[in-house]
Design a protein around this motif. Structure first.
Motif, PDB file in Angstrom:
ATOM      1  N   ASN A  91       0.817  -1.212   0.000  1.00 13.28           N
ATOM      2  CA  ASN A  91       0.000   0.000   0.000  1.00 13.28           C
ATOM      3  C   ASN A  91       0.852   1.264   0.000  1.00 13.28           C
ATOM      4  OD1 ASN A  91      -2.455  -1.369  -0.045  1.00 13.28           O
ATOM      5  ND2 ASN A  91      -2.532  -1.524   2.180  1.00 13.28           N
ATOM      6  N   VAL A  92       1.838   1.324   0.887  1.00 10.16           N
ATOM      7  CA  VAL A  92       2.673   2.521   1.002  1.00 10.16           C
ATOM      8  C   VAL A  92       3.537   2.702  -0.244  1.00 10.16           C
ATOM      9  CG1 VAL A  92       4.574   3.567   2.308  1.00 10.16           C
ATOM     10  CG2 VAL A  92       2.690   2.475   3.509  1.00 10.16           C
ATOM     11  N   ALA A  93       4.059   1.609  -0.775  1.00 11.73           N
ATOM     12  CA  ALA A  93       4.944   1.680  -1.935  1.00 11.73           C
ATOM     13  C   ALA A  93       4.185   1.884  -3.241  1.00 11.73           C
ATOM     14  CB  ALA A  93       5.789   0.410  -2.019  1.00 11.73           C
ATOM     15  N   ALA A  94       2.886   1.695  -3.211  1.00 11.07           N
ATOM     16  CA  ALA A  94       2.049   1.840  -4.409  1.00 11.07           C
ATOM     17  C   ALA A  94       2.549   0.953  -5.547  1.00 11.07           C
ATOM     18  CB  ALA A  94       1.968   3.306  -4.826  1.00 11.07           C
ATOM     19  N   VAL A  95       2.706  -0.322  -5.261  1.00 12.63           N
ATOM     20  CA  VAL A  95       3.132  -1.289  -6.270  1.00 12.63           C
ATOM     21  C   VAL A  95       2.023  -1.417  -7.312  1.00 12.63           C
ATOM     22  CG1 VAL A  95       3.737  -3.703  -6.658  1.00 12.63           C
ATOM     23  CG2 VAL A  95       4.635  -2.501  -4.669  1.00 12.63           C
ATOM     24  N   ARG A  96       2.412  -1.325  -8.567  1.00 13.46           N
ATOM     25  CA  ARG A  96       1.452  -1.317  -9.671  1.00 13.46           C
ATOM     26  C   ARG A  96       0.950  -2.718 -10.003  1.00 13.46           C
ATOM     27  NH1 ARG A  96       5.703   2.506 -12.063  1.00 13.46           N
ATOM     28  NH2 ARG A  96       6.688   0.557 -12.604  1.00 13.46           N
ATOM     29  N   SER A  97      -0.178  -2.753 -10.645  1.00 14.70           N
ATOM     30  CA  SER A  97      -0.755  -4.013 -11.107  1.00 14.70           C
ATOM     31  C   SER A  97       0.200  -4.679 -12.094  1.00 14.70           C
ATOM     32  CB  SER A  97      -2.096  -3.730 -11.787  1.00 14.70           C
ATOM     33  OG  SER A  97      -2.636  -4.906 -12.302  1.00 14.70           O
ATOM     34  N   GLY A  98       0.419  -5.966 -11.937  1.00 12.65           N
ATOM     35  CA  GLY A  98       1.320  -6.710 -12.807  1.00 12.65           C
ATOM     36  C   GLY A  98       2.768  -6.703 -12.351  1.00 12.65           C
ATOM     37  N   GLU A  99       3.094  -5.842 -11.427  1.00 12.18           N
ATOM     38  CA  GLU A  99       4.448  -5.738 -10.872  1.00 12.18           C
ATOM     39  C   GLU A  99       4.529  -6.667  -9.656  1.00 12.18           C
ATOM     40  OE1 GLU A  99       7.195  -2.059  -9.182  1.00 12.18           O
ATOM     41  OE2 GLU A  99       5.061  -1.760  -9.524  1.00 12.18           O
ATOM     42  N   HIS A 130      12.132   2.607   7.717  1.00 12.06           N
ATOM     43  CA  HIS A 130      13.402   2.036   7.256  1.00 12.06           C
ATOM     44  C   HIS A 130      13.106   0.786   6.427  1.00 12.06           C
ATOM     45  CE1 HIS A 130      14.584   4.324  10.872  1.00 12.06           C
ATOM     46  NE2 HIS A 130      15.619   4.633  10.123  1.00 12.06           N
ATOM     47  N   TRP A 131      12.889   0.998   5.133  1.00 13.87           N
ATOM     48  CA  TRP A 131      12.600  -0.135   4.267  1.00 13.87           C
ATOM     49  C   TRP A 131      12.999   0.138   2.815  1.00 13.87           C
ATOM     50  CZ3 TRP A 131       9.249   0.859   0.307  1.00 13.87           C
ATOM     51  CH2 TRP A 131       8.346   1.918   0.467  1.00 13.87           C
ATOM     52  N   VAL A 132      13.254  -0.957   2.113  1.00 15.77           N
ATOM     53  CA  VAL A 132      13.556  -0.948   0.682  1.00 15.77           C
ATOM     54  C   VAL A 132      12.812  -2.130   0.086  1.00 15.77           C
ATOM     55  CG1 VAL A 132      15.348  -1.137  -1.084  1.00 15.77           C
ATOM     56  CG2 VAL A 132      15.880  -0.035   1.100  1.00 15.77           C
ATOM     57  N   LEU A 133      12.203  -1.915  -1.063  1.00 16.25           N
ATOM     58  CA  LEU A 133      11.481  -2.979  -1.755  1.00 16.25           C
ATOM     59  C   LEU A 133      11.984  -3.068  -3.186  1.00 16.25           C
ATOM     60  CD1 LEU A 133       9.148  -5.065  -1.868  1.00 16.25           C
ATOM     61  CD2 LEU A 133       7.623  -3.167  -2.462  1.00 16.25           C
ATOM     62  N   LEU A 134      12.432  -4.245  -3.586  1.00 16.04           N
ATOM     63  CA  LEU A 134      12.820  -4.513  -4.967  1.00 16.04           C
ATOM     64  C   LEU A 134      11.677  -5.272  -5.610  1.00 16.04           C
ATOM     65  CD1 LEU A 134      14.807  -4.711  -7.367  1.00 16.04           C
ATOM     66  CD2 LEU A 134      15.762  -6.752  -6.260  1.00 16.04           C
ATOM     67  N   THR A 135      11.151  -4.710  -6.698  1.00 15.60           N
ATOM     68  CA  THR A 135      10.077  -5.382  -7.435  1.00 15.60           C
ATOM     69  C   THR A 135      10.605  -5.784  -8.806  1.00 15.60           C
ATOM     70  OG1 THR A 135       9.139  -3.480  -8.622  1.00 15.60           O
ATOM     71  CG2 THR A 135       8.435  -3.804  -6.306  1.00 15.60           C
ATOM     72  N   THR A 136       9.746  -6.346  -9.607  1.00 10.94           N
ATOM     73  CA  THR A 136      10.133  -6.753 -10.955  1.00 10.94           C
ATOM     74  C   THR A 136      10.217  -5.570 -11.914  1.00 10.94           C
ATOM     75  OG1 THR A 136       7.811  -7.254 -11.425  1.00 10.94           O
ATOM     76  CG2 THR A 136       9.242  -9.096 -10.758  1.00 10.94           C
ATOM     77  N   GLU A 137       9.982  -4.347 -11.408  1.00 13.75           N
ATOM     78  CA  GLU A 137      10.051  -3.171 -12.259  1.00 13.75           C
ATOM     79  C   GLU A 137      10.804  -1.993 -11.666  1.00 13.75           C
ATOM     80  OE1 GLU A 137       6.213  -2.013 -13.747  1.00 13.75           O
ATOM     81  OE2 GLU A 137       5.663  -4.085 -14.174  1.00 13.75           O
ATOM     82  N   GLN A 138      11.025  -1.998 -10.351  1.00 18.01           N
ATOM     83  CA  GLN A 138      11.633  -0.827  -9.721  1.00 18.01           C
ATOM     84  C   GLN A 138      12.179  -1.143  -8.332  1.00 18.01           C
ATOM     85  OE1 GLN A 138       8.701   2.280  -8.861  1.00 18.01           O
ATOM     86  NE2 GLN A 138       7.090   0.740  -8.819  1.00 18.01           N
ATOM     87  N   VAL A 139      12.936  -0.180  -7.815  1.00 16.67           N
ATOM     88  CA  VAL A 139      13.364  -0.184  -6.419  1.00 16.67           C
ATOM     89  C   VAL A 139      12.583   0.946  -5.761  1.00 16.67           C
ATOM     90  CG1 VAL A 139      15.282   0.184  -4.812  1.00 16.67           C
ATOM     91  CG2 VAL A 139      15.675  -1.040  -6.968  1.00 16.67           C
TER      92      VAL A 139
END
Length: 151
Positions: free
Chosen positions: A43-51, A63-72
């Motif tokens: 929710n906070v990172a606003a990860v897009r649909s399909g990502e 204190h967080w980092v998220l690696l997705t299939t499209e962005q950091v």
């Protein structure tokens, strides 16, 4: 490799993470976090649909980092920072951080915890991650992202 499906990219990054590191207290594959942490990050990172979320370092809500299939995506005091894969040219550790860490820690390079993402526009973004094997796994996953962009 960016022509791969999101699931194929996720699997490759996870393999790279485990080949060069391992889970830590705060750093692990996204699916290994408790449901409340996963929901909050999405929710906070606003990860897009399909990502697809791949790896995360989550110490607390600031204190967080998220690696997705499209962005950091990472938390910053001035707002959430989104770094699309297309902007990532590399990932490295600052020489002064390496020298200082090696000189002051009995754990040697396993005490490294600050990583720099090199952006195509010439800027760098520093991430604070968990020291130890989890750091090296995350670092190598980010280097793989850069290699996919430069292929």
């Amino acid at each position: 490799m960016t022509d791969l499906s999101a699931e194929a990219r996720r699997q490759r990054l996870l393999r790279k993470f485990y080949r060069s590191g391992r889970e830590g207290t705060w750093t692990r594959p996204f699916d290994e976090f408790p449901a409340e942490v996963r929901t909050s990050l999405l929710n906070v990172a606003a990860v897009r649909s399909g990502e697809l979320p791949v790896l995360s370092h989550f110490r607390d809500p600031e204190h967080w980092v998220l690696l997705t299939t499209e962005q950091v995506i990472t938390w910053r005091p001035d707002g959430i920072l989104h770094l699309p894969w297309s902007e990532i040219e590399g990932a490295t550790v600052d020489a002064a951080h390496v020298d200082g860490t090696l000189a002051s820690s009995p754990n040697g390079k396993l005490a490294l915890n600050r990583l720099k993402i090199l952006l195509r526009r010439g800027e760098t973004v520093e991430l604070e991650l968990e020291a130890g094997a989890a750091f090296f796994g995350f670092w190598n996953a980010l280097k793989m992202v850069a290699a996919m962009n430069n292929a």
